[in-house]
Design a protein around this motif. Structure first.
Motif, PDB file in Angstrom:
ATOM      1  N   ASN A   1     -27.777 -19.491  27.226  1.00 42.20           N
ATOM      2  CA  ASN A   1     -26.656 -19.155  26.649  1.00 42.20           C
ATOM      3  C   ASN A   1     -25.782 -18.565  27.639  1.00 42.20           C
ATOM      4  O   ASN A   1     -24.591 -18.728  27.469  1.00 42.20           O
ATOM      5  CB  ASN A   1     -27.142 -17.879  26.126  1.00 42.20           C
ATOM      6  CG  ASN A   1     -27.715 -18.104  24.411  1.00 42.20           C
ATOM      7  OD1 ASN A   1     -26.956 -18.870  23.931  1.00 42.20           O
ATOM      8  ND2 ASN A   1     -28.834 -17.406  24.113  1.00 42.20           N
ATOM      9  N   PHE A   2     -26.251 -18.198  29.021  1.00 44.11           N
ATOM     10  CA  PHE A   2     -25.456 -17.886  29.941  1.00 44.11           C
ATOM     11  C   PHE A   2     -25.192 -18.635  31.150  1.00 44.11           C
ATOM     12  O   PHE A   2     -24.533 -18.130  32.216  1.00 44.11           O
ATOM     13  CB  PHE A   2     -25.616 -16.265  30.313  1.00 44.11           C
ATOM     14  CG  PHE A   2     -25.592 -15.362  29.092  1.00 44.11           C
ATOM     15  CD1 PHE A   2     -24.270 -15.027  28.664  1.00 44.11           C
ATOM     16  CD2 PHE A   2     -26.785 -14.916  28.606  1.00 44.11           C
ATOM     17  CE1 PHE A   2     -24.018 -14.184  27.570  1.00 44.11           C
ATOM     18  CE2 PHE A   2     -26.428 -13.911  27.265  1.00 44.11           C
ATOM     19  CZ  PHE A   2     -25.168 -13.642  27.189  1.00 44.11           C
TER      20      PHE A   2
ATOM     21  N   TYR B   1     -26.434 -11.789  31.123  1.00 51.62           N
ATOM     22  CA  TYR B   1     -25.299 -11.505  30.639  1.00 51.62           C
ATOM     23  C   TYR B   1     -24.288 -10.713  31.500  1.00 51.62           C
ATOM     24  O   TYR B   1     -23.102 -11.052  31.821  1.00 51.62           O
ATOM     25  CB  TYR B   1     -25.191 -10.354  29.275  1.00 51.62           C
ATOM     26  CG  TYR B   1     -24.059  -9.916  28.666  1.00 51.62           C
ATOM     27  CD1 TYR B   1     -23.000 -10.646  28.108  1.00 51.62           C
ATOM     28  CD2 TYR B   1     -23.747  -8.496  29.017  1.00 51.62           C
ATOM     29  CE1 TYR B   1     -21.635  -9.965  27.733  1.00 51.62           C
ATOM     30  CE2 TYR B   1     -22.594  -7.919  28.666  1.00 51.62           C
ATOM     31  CZ  TYR B   1     -21.703  -8.741  27.901  1.00 51.62           C
ATOM     32  OH  TYR B   1     -20.448  -8.039  27.403  1.00 51.62           O
TER      33      TYR B   1
ATOM     34  N   ARG C   1     -20.747 -11.957  33.143  1.00 56.48           N
ATOM     35  CA  ARG C   1     -19.691 -11.009  32.545  1.00 56.48           C
ATOM     36  C   ARG C   1     -18.184 -11.203  33.363  1.00 56.48           C
ATOM     37  O   ARG C   1     -18.467 -11.152  34.407  1.00 56.48           O
ATOM     38  CB  ARG C   1     -20.268  -9.706  32.514  1.00 56.48           C
ATOM     39  CG  ARG C   1     -19.364  -8.668  31.494  1.00 56.48           C
ATOM     40  CD  ARG C   1     -19.958  -7.377  31.727  1.00 56.48           C
ATOM     41  NE  ARG C   1     -19.076  -6.381  30.742  1.00 56.48           N
ATOM     42  CZ  ARG C   1     -17.838  -5.982  31.101  1.00 56.48           C
ATOM     43  NH1 ARG C   1     -17.642  -5.975  32.295  1.00 56.48           N
ATOM     44  NH2 ARG C   1     -17.346  -4.941  30.292  1.00 56.48           N
ATOM     45  N   ASP C   2     -17.266 -11.311  32.436  1.00 61.71           N
ATOM     46  CA  ASP C   2     -16.061 -11.401  32.978  1.00 61.71           C
ATOM     47  C   ASP C   2     -15.316 -10.167  32.776  1.00 61.71           C
ATOM     48  O   ASP C   2     -14.927  -9.751  31.804  1.00 61.71           O
ATOM     49  CB  ASP C   2     -15.152 -12.533  32.576  1.00 61.71           C
ATOM     50  CG  ASP C   2     -13.838 -12.619  32.969  1.00 61.71           C
ATOM     51  OD1 ASP C   2     -13.617 -11.728  33.931  1.00 61.71           O
ATOM     52  OD2 ASP C   2     -13.048 -13.353  32.439  1.00 61.71           O
TER      53      ASP C   2
ATOM     54  N   ALA D   1     -12.376  -9.743  30.852  1.00 58.58           N
ATOM     55  CA  ALA D   1     -12.367  -9.987  29.218  1.00 58.58           C
ATOM     56  C   ALA D   1     -12.399  -8.498  28.608  1.00 58.58           C
ATOM     57  O   ALA D   1     -11.892  -8.372  27.558  1.00 58.58           O
ATOM     58  CB  ALA D   1     -13.523 -10.612  28.822  1.00 58.58           C
ATOM     59  N   ALA D   2     -12.644  -7.634  29.169  1.00 55.66           N
ATOM     60  CA  ALA D   2     -12.593  -6.086  28.590  1.00 55.66           C
ATOM     61  C   ALA D   2     -11.338  -5.659  28.558  1.00 55.66           C
ATOM     62  O   ALA D   2     -11.119  -4.868  27.631  1.00 55.66           O
ATOM     63  CB  ALA D   2     -13.525  -5.339  29.138  1.00 55.66           C
TER      64      ALA D   2
ATOM     65  N   ALA E   1      -8.137  -7.882  28.213  1.00 58.56           N
ATOM     66  CA  ALA E   1      -7.430  -8.812  27.540  1.00 58.56           C
ATOM     67  C   ALA E   1      -7.332  -8.289  26.317  1.00 58.56           C
ATOM     68  O   ALA E   1      -8.285  -8.020  25.535  1.00 58.56           O
ATOM     69  CB  ALA E   1      -8.150 -10.106  27.977  1.00 58.56           C
ATOM     70  N   ARG E   2      -6.114  -8.364  25.770  1.00 59.07           N
ATOM     71  CA  ARG E   2      -5.623  -8.395  24.529  1.00 59.07           C
ATOM     72  C   ARG E   2      -5.860  -9.366  23.654  1.00 59.07           C
ATOM     73  O   ARG E   2      -5.146 -10.433  24.067  1.00 59.07           O
ATOM     74  CB  ARG E   2      -4.386  -7.518  24.236  1.00 59.07           C
ATOM     75  CG  ARG E   2      -4.445  -6.002  24.400  1.00 59.07           C
ATOM     76  CD  ARG E   2      -3.200  -5.451  23.753  1.00 59.07           C
ATOM     77  NE  ARG E   2      -3.404  -5.484  22.528  1.00 59.07           N
ATOM     78  CZ  ARG E   2      -4.130  -4.792  21.820  1.00 59.07           C
ATOM     79  NH1 ARG E   2      -4.568  -3.595  22.234  1.00 59.07           N
ATOM     80  NH2 ARG E   2      -4.138  -4.911  20.299  1.00 59.07           N
ATOM     81  N   PRO E   3      -6.576  -9.750  22.832  1.00 66.35           N
ATOM     82  CA  PRO E   3      -6.558 -10.905  22.046  1.00 66.35           C
ATOM     83  C   PRO E   3      -5.061 -11.023  21.196  1.00 66.35           C
ATOM     84  O   PRO E   3      -4.579 -10.047  21.030  1.00 66.35           O
ATOM     85  CB  PRO E   3      -7.736 -10.880  21.013  1.00 66.35           C
ATOM     86  CG  PRO E   3      -7.758  -9.223  20.579  1.00 66.35           C
ATOM     87  CD  PRO E   3      -7.099  -8.882  22.012  1.00 66.35           C
TER      88      PRO E   3
ATOM     89  N   ILE F   1      -2.289 -10.240  15.283  1.00 68.36           N
ATOM     90  CA  ILE F   1      -1.993 -10.900  13.953  1.00 68.36           C
ATOM     91  C   ILE F   1      -0.542 -10.347  13.578  1.00 68.36           C
ATOM     92  O   ILE F   1      -0.357  -9.190  13.670  1.00 68.36           O
ATOM     93  CB  ILE F   1      -2.934 -10.316  12.852  1.00 68.36           C
ATOM     94  CG1 ILE F   1      -4.443 -10.983  13.238  1.00 68.36           C
ATOM     95  CG2 ILE F   1      -2.461 -10.663  11.564  1.00 68.36           C
ATOM     96  CD1 ILE F   1      -5.382 -10.477  12.212  1.00 68.36           C
TER      97      ILE F   1
ATOM     98  N   ARG G   1       0.765 -13.582   7.226  1.00 70.09           N
ATOM     99  CA  ARG G   1       0.083 -14.630   6.485  1.00 70.09           C
ATOM    100  C   ARG G   1      -0.425 -14.042   5.065  1.00 70.09           C
ATOM    101  O   ARG G   1      -0.646 -14.995   4.325  1.00 70.09           O
ATOM    102  CB  ARG G   1      -0.909 -15.293   7.252  1.00 70.09           C
ATOM    103  CG  ARG G   1      -2.057 -14.380   7.455  1.00 70.09           C
ATOM    104  CD  ARG G   1      -3.403 -15.049   8.145  1.00 70.09           C
ATOM    105  NE  ARG G   1      -4.369 -14.220   8.328  1.00 70.09           N
ATOM    106  CZ  ARG G   1      -5.360 -14.415   9.096  1.00 70.09           C
ATOM    107  NH1 ARG G   1      -5.471 -15.518   9.765  1.00 70.09           N
ATOM    108  NH2 ARG G   1      -6.419 -13.603   9.090  1.00 70.09           N
TER     109      ARG G   1
ATOM    110  N   GLU H   1     -16.750  -7.728  25.398  1.00 67.85           N
ATOM    111  CA  GLU H   1     -16.248  -6.902  26.376  1.00 67.85           C
ATOM    112  C   GLU H   1     -15.063  -6.083  25.698  1.00 67.85           C
ATOM    113  O   GLU H   1     -15.048  -4.875  25.933  1.00 67.85           O
ATOM    114  CB  GLU H   1     -16.069  -7.641  27.647  1.00 67.85           C
ATOM    115  CG  GLU H   1     -16.914  -8.344  28.214  1.00 67.85           C
ATOM    116  CD  GLU H   1     -16.905  -9.948  27.897  1.00 67.85           C
ATOM    117  OE1 GLU H   1     -16.479 -10.145  26.587  1.00 67.85           O
ATOM    118  OE2 GLU H   1     -17.092 -10.821  28.557  1.00 67.85           O
ATOM    119  N   TYR H   2     -14.271  -6.619  25.044  1.00 69.51           N
ATOM    120  CA  TYR H   2     -13.226  -5.893  24.602  1.00 69.51           C
ATOM    121  C   TYR H   2     -13.233  -5.459  23.355  1.00 69.51           C
ATOM    122  O   TYR H   2     -13.169  -4.117  22.898  1.00 69.51           O
ATOM    123  CB  TYR H   2     -11.776  -6.762  24.255  1.00 69.51           C
ATOM    124  CG  TYR H   2     -10.630  -6.448  23.844  1.00 69.51           C
ATOM    125  CD1 TYR H   2     -10.043  -5.706  24.509  1.00 69.51           C
ATOM    126  CD2 TYR H   2     -10.413  -6.762  22.304  1.00 69.51           C
ATOM    127  CE1 TYR H   2      -8.765  -4.957  24.020  1.00 69.51           C
ATOM    128  CE2 TYR H   2      -9.357  -6.219  21.979  1.00 69.51           C
ATOM    129  CZ  TYR H   2      -8.519  -5.296  22.573  1.00 69.51           C
ATOM    130  OH  TYR H   2      -7.425  -4.872  22.174  1.00 69.51           O
TER     131      TYR H   2
ATOM    132  N   THR I   1     -20.962 -16.639  24.998  1.00 68.47           N
ATOM    133  CA  THR I   1     -22.100 -17.530  25.712  1.00 68.47           C
ATOM    134  C   THR I   1     -21.341 -18.813  26.263  1.00 68.47           C
ATOM    135  O   THR I   1     -20.184 -19.031  25.888  1.00 68.47           O
ATOM    136  CB  THR I   1     -23.095 -18.015  24.728  1.00 68.47           C
ATOM    137  OG1 THR I   1     -22.459 -18.540  23.581  1.00 68.47           O
ATOM    138  CG2 THR I   1     -23.886 -16.811  24.265  1.00 68.47           C
TER     139      THR I   1
END
Lengths: 231, 231
Positions: free
Chosen positions: A19-20, A146, A150-151, A154-155, A157-159, A162, A211, B86-87, B128
């Motif tokens: 997995n990692f 993990y 772990r990056d 990523a903690a 970063a805003r996705p 919407i 949407r 993480e986020y 992963t």
């Protein structure tokens, strides 16, 4: 993995490695049956099939430049520096850039022996709330890998957000909802003005996604059609 | 945990919850035997004994203000925003400060159903390397709870450094080692000067800890005693 007893844990460790993104599993003096069972399990991962069975810990770690033992703190008097997983993983990442690193996991019941520990440069522990409550071996392996993969970025970063409906779309929804409320007799003519404002504010608070606006309007359109039809 | 099949996974989840300080486990429509087995297992943790068995997901999450589903990405078309662990964990921590949050885990084989997912505000995935290779359920629970309990400051904190031997201690060790080397005939009288410097530099590179200095000197003292005795 040193002196592992339960084949399920060897399998779980191999799965977490896949997995990692880790690939070299060495099993030191496992309970023979356990290891054979795990390796021959239906659908055993390539990683597990390629796992090396080594009788001595010193041979298993011979090509490594850094050897880190895992431990639940407090189960014995420790002569080594102990680092928390979050910090230890950073040190291991740095060392991995130069040369192979060994990460040792002891048996389910006793952990690493004092003899095993004497081969380690330092020890790493998973920060559990109760230091005396040990972790499940398969879970402990997964957590360590993990954290290594772990990056930290990523903690933060805003996705992608919407997209909210535009003011025009929100007003269309409002108008249709008000029409339906009028048709159904919800709106009292004497307070119609303030009701309209309440409904408008409510629609804004709903924060409808762009949407979703056509879906909501489709529902309202159908309800309106039925309301007018039934008159 | 929704529709969990394997009692070992319910047990593993409960253990991870205890490890990271979580206490309310709700099990929705588990395979009856599995849940009873897990709960009545010898030494079942108090947390597992207190786990609530709820027939409907909507009842299990009724008191929560945020409902987050876990998923391995790519196993179906998803209508929800997906956040990396993480986020997502940061968002859950923030929400937890206000009100209860539900974190849903589906069955080992199928994950959460589309019906389960429709109760969720958003979804969270564990990053992963191969998105198609799903995780072991017990390990997935452990990772999510670890990340929720994780202290980002711990990754930066330097543990207390082991105190290095003082220059005086290092010189004492050097002097005793040189004495032993002279007694044993290691030092060639013609190059004695440069050998002394080499030995001194070597001792400095060893970076002996202050607490180890007496041990090293004890060893050298004994060797010196034997060397002089055997003349």
């Amino acid at each position: 993995m040193v002196a592992t007893r339960n084949p399920l844990n060897i399998g779980a460790a191999a799965r977490a490695m896949a997995n990692f993104g880790f690939s070299r599993l060495r099993v030191v003096a496992p309970y023979d049956v356990a290891f054979r069972e795990a390796r021959s399990a239906v659908g055993a991962a390539p990683l597990l099939q390629a796992a090396e069975d080594v009788p001595l810990l010193s041979d298993a770690i011979a090509d490594c430049r850094l050897v880190v033992g895992t431990t639940s703190i407090g189960h014995r008097e420790l002569q080594h520096p102990i680092r928390r997983l979050e910090y230890g993983a950073r040190l291991i990442q740095r060392a991995l850039a130069q040369a192979p690193v060994a990460l040792l996991f002891g048996s389910e019941k006793f952990g690493l022996s004092n003899d095993d520990l004497s081969h380690c440069h330092w020890l790493m522990r998973i920060p559990t709330v109760d230091a005396n409550l040990s972790m499940n071996l398969g879970q402990a392996v997964a957590l360590c890998l993990y954290e290594l993969a772990r990056d930290p970025k990523a903690a933060l970063a805003r996705p992608e957000k919407i997209r909210a409906a535009s003011a025009a779309e929100q007003e269309q929804v409002t108008a249709m909802l008000l029409d339906a409320l009028r048709q159904s007799g919800y709106i009292n003519p004497r307070t119609a003005g303030s009701t309209e404002e309440k409904v408008r504010r409510l629609v804004r608070r709903l924060d409808i996604a762009s949407r979703d606006a056509p879906v909501v309007m489709g529902m309202l359109r159908q309800i309106l059609w039925k309301l007018k039809d039934s008159k």
